[in-house]
Design a protein around this motif. Structure first.
Motif, short mmCIF file in Angstrom:
data_model
loop_
_atom_site.label_atom_id
_atom_site.label_comp_id
_atom_site.label_asym_id
_atom_site.label_seq_id
_atom_site.Cartn_x
_atom_site.Cartn_y
_atom_site.Cartn_z
N LEU A 289 10.74 5.37 -3.75
CA LEU A 289 11.29 4.30 -4.59
C LEU A 289 10.42 4.04 -5.82
O LEU A 289 10.94 3.71 -6.90
CB LEU A 289 11.46 3.03 -3.77
CG LEU A 289 12.50 3.10 -2.64
CD1 LEU A 289 12.54 1.79 -1.87
CD2 LEU A 289 13.88 3.44 -3.20
N ASN A 290 9.11 4.19 -5.68
CA ASN A 290 8.24 4.05 -6.85
C ASN A 290 8.57 5.09 -7.91
O ASN A 290 8.61 4.80 -9.12
CB ASN A 290 6.77 4.17 -6.45
CG ASN A 290 6.24 2.92 -5.78
OD1 ASN A 290 6.78 1.84 -5.96
ND2 ASN A 290 5.17 3.06 -5.00
N LEU A 291 8.82 6.33 -7.46
CA LEU A 291 9.16 7.39 -8.40
C LEU A 291 10.55 7.17 -9.00
O LEU A 291 10.75 7.40 -10.20
CB LEU A 291 9.09 8.75 -7.70
CG LEU A 291 9.16 10.00 -8.58
CD1 LEU A 291 8.15 9.92 -9.72
CD2 LEU A 291 8.93 11.26 -7.75
N VAL A 292 11.49 6.70 -8.18
CA VAL A 292 12.81 6.35 -8.71
C VAL A 292 12.68 5.27 -9.78
O VAL A 292 13.30 5.35 -10.85
CB VAL A 292 13.75 5.86 -7.58
CG1 VAL A 292 15.03 5.27 -8.16
CG2 VAL A 292 14.09 7.00 -6.64
N GLY A 293 11.86 4.27 -9.52
CA GLY A 293 11.64 3.21 -10.50
C GLY A 293 11.07 3.74 -11.80
O GLY A 293 11.47 3.31 -12.89
N SER A 294 10.14 4.69 -11.72
CA SER A 294 9.56 5.27 -12.93
C SER A 294 10.60 6.02 -13.74
O SER A 294 10.63 5.95 -14.97
CB SER A 294 8.41 6.22 -12.54
OG SER A 294 7.36 5.51 -11.92
N VAL A 295 11.47 6.77 -13.05
CA VAL A 295 12.55 7.49 -13.73
C VAL A 295 13.48 6.50 -14.43
O VAL A 295 13.89 6.70 -15.59
CB VAL A 295 13.33 8.37 -12.74
CG1 VAL A 295 14.60 8.93 -13.38
CG2 VAL A 295 12.45 9.51 -12.23
N LEU A 296 13.82 5.41 -13.75
CA LEU A 296 14.72 4.41 -14.33
C LEU A 296 14.08 3.73 -15.54
O LEU A 296 14.74 3.50 -16.56
CB LEU A 296 15.09 3.37 -13.28
CG LEU A 296 16.10 3.82 -12.23
CD1 LEU A 296 16.18 2.81 -11.10
CD2 LEU A 296 17.47 4.02 -12.85
N ILE A 297 12.80 3.38 -15.44
CA ILE A 297 12.12 2.73 -16.56
C ILE A 297 12.14 3.65 -17.78
O ILE A 297 12.40 3.23 -18.90
CB ILE A 297 10.67 2.38 -16.18
CG1 ILE A 297 10.66 1.20 -15.19
CG2 ILE A 297 9.85 2.04 -17.42
CD1 ILE A 297 9.31 0.90 -14.60
N ASP A 298 11.88 4.93 -17.56
CA ASP A 298 11.87 5.90 -18.65
C ASP A 298 13.24 6.02 -19.29
O ASP A 298 13.37 6.21 -20.50
CB ASP A 298 11.41 7.26 -18.13
CG ASP A 298 11.30 8.30 -19.23
OD1 ASP A 298 10.75 7.97 -20.30
OD2 ASP A 298 11.75 9.43 -19.02
N GLU A 299 14.28 5.87 -18.48
CA GLU A 299 15.63 6.14 -18.96
C GLU A 299 16.36 4.92 -19.52
O GLU A 299 17.07 5.02 -20.52
CB GLU A 299 16.47 6.75 -17.83
CG GLU A 299 17.79 7.35 -18.29
CD GLU A 299 17.64 8.55 -19.20
OE1 GLU A 299 18.60 8.86 -19.92
OE2 GLU A 299 16.56 9.17 -19.20
N ILE A 300 16.21 3.75 -18.90
CA ILE A 300 17.06 2.63 -19.31
C ILE A 300 16.32 1.47 -19.95
O ILE A 300 16.97 0.62 -20.56
CB ILE A 300 17.89 2.09 -18.13
CG1 ILE A 300 16.99 1.32 -17.15
CG2 ILE A 300 18.64 3.18 -17.44
CD1 ILE A 300 17.78 0.63 -16.06
N SER A 301 15.01 1.40 -19.79
CA SER A 301 14.30 0.30 -20.43
C SER A 301 14.24 0.52 -21.93
O SER A 301 14.32 1.64 -22.41
CB SER A 301 12.88 0.17 -19.87
OG SER A 301 12.91 -0.17 -18.51
N ASP A 302 14.11 -0.58 -22.68
CA ASP A 302 13.95 -0.44 -24.13
C ASP A 302 12.71 0.37 -24.42
O ASP A 302 11.66 0.18 -23.80
CB ASP A 302 13.80 -1.81 -24.80
CG ASP A 302 15.11 -2.56 -24.81
OD1 ASP A 302 16.16 -1.90 -24.74
OD2 ASP A 302 15.06 -3.81 -24.90
N PRO A 303 12.77 1.30 -25.38
CA PRO A 303 11.58 2.05 -25.75
C PRO A 303 10.46 1.10 -26.17
O PRO A 303 10.71 0.01 -26.65
CB PRO A 303 12.04 2.92 -26.92
CG PRO A 303 13.53 3.00 -26.77
CD PRO A 303 13.94 1.68 -26.16
N MET A 304 9.23 1.57 -26.03
CA MET A 304 8.09 0.75 -26.41
C MET A 304 8.24 0.32 -27.86
O MET A 304 8.47 1.13 -28.75
CB MET A 304 6.79 1.53 -26.22
CG MET A 304 6.44 1.77 -24.77
SD MET A 304 4.90 2.68 -24.60
CE MET A 304 5.29 4.19 -25.43
#
Length: 311
Positions: A180-195
């Protein structure tokens, strides 16, 4: 049925019941009147379901959802064969290693071929604690096999699915937590606003410009290849270009046309066929090059060359 060692033949209705029980409700239509040869293996631990799926060709649709039911997320890894995943727009063809992530509240349609194998993980949104997961309910996500952390995620999921039954009970929460930690990292990279510093950032934009200029001759240069080369998501690339007045795709097209114009106007290349020059600048066909060139310059490549060489 959920632990069958070999595929068994089921009616579309029975397969729909099995999939609905394992993941979420679907309406299933078999490609063959004889039904669907399929196998489901469901493993559950710490509120997470890992479901191995093998099946023949079929269509599974989820036209609506129960708003009263608690939302959950599903991550689908394509292991073998091909399938398409459609969230109401252009279908995304899933190939081995590709990942789709969606909500149990998504409206979606899946189609599989006759050699399909995949692994799905159902989990609570709270388990990954990623802001912005509402995008999944709206249109889902599909991520290519070679993007970002997806290869690492695919390897871990396949390994965990194969070995979860043999892992000590006390160790399973840690194993599931790692997934789940790795899934979360993939999601952050994909759907969160870019830095925010990267959005419109001149140094980052210049770096992407240089990369584009260095690879203009490669036919497969596109936003996805730029993102892979810089270990970022395509959304990040789009965001960097957002304030520059042009898109990444527009930059690629414009620089290719500029380069082609220089070559066409150079007397040293006056005998080189237009199609050859087009290929030098990354265009895959002379007709496509001619259309794009005329839209950008206002005349055909041959007319531009004649005019430039006559001056």
């Amino acid at each position: 049925m959920s632990t069958a060692a070999q595929p068994v033949s089921l009616s579309a209705a029975r397969w729909g019941e099995a999939i609905s029980k394992a993941l979420m409700p679907f309406e299933v239509l078999a490609a063959s009147p004889s039904g669907i040869d399929g196998r489901l293996v469901v493993r559950k631990s710490n509120g997470v379901s890992i479901v191995e799926i093998e099946s023949g060709p079929h269509r599974a649709a989820r036209p609506g959802f129960d708003r009263a039911a608690p939302p959950a997320c599903v991550l689908a890894l394509q292991v073998q064969g091909t399938a398409s995943m459609d969230f109401g727009g252009t279908p995304f063809v899933m190939r081995p290693g590709d990942v789709g992530i969606y909500s149990t509240q998504s409206r979606c349609t899946f189609r599989t071929d006759d050699d399909y194998r995949g692994i799905a993980v159902q989990f609570s949104p709270a388990a990954v604690a990623v802001p912005g997961l509402d995008v999944l309910a709206r249109d889902g996500l599909t991520i290519p096999a070679d993007q970002g952390l997806v290869p690492a995620l695919a390897g871990l999921l396949v390994s965990l699915s194969d070995s979860l039954d043999t892992i000590a009970t006390a160790a399973r929460p840690r194993a599931i937590g790692g997934l789940l930690n790795l899934v979360g990292s993939v999601l952050i990279d994909e759907i969160s606003d870019p830095m925010e510093p990267a959005r419109g950032s001149v140094p980052v934009l210049h770096r992407l410009h240089r990369y584009i200029d260095d690879h203009l001759g490669e036919p497969d240069l596109d936003v996805a290849s730029i993102a892979r080369a810089h270990f970022v998501s395509t959304r990040y690339v789009h965001a960097v270009f957002q304030d520059s007045g042009e898109t990444a795709a527009g930059r690629i097209r414009g620089r290719r046309i500029e380069g082609a114009c220089r070559t066409l106007a150079d007397p040293a290349f006056s005998t080189v066929p237009v199609a050859r020059i087009a290929s030098w600048w990354g265009f895959t066909s002379a007709s496509h090059f001619g259309r794009i060139f005329r839209e950008a310059v206002g005349m055909t490549p041959a007319m531009f060359r004649s005019s430039a060489l006559a001056d």
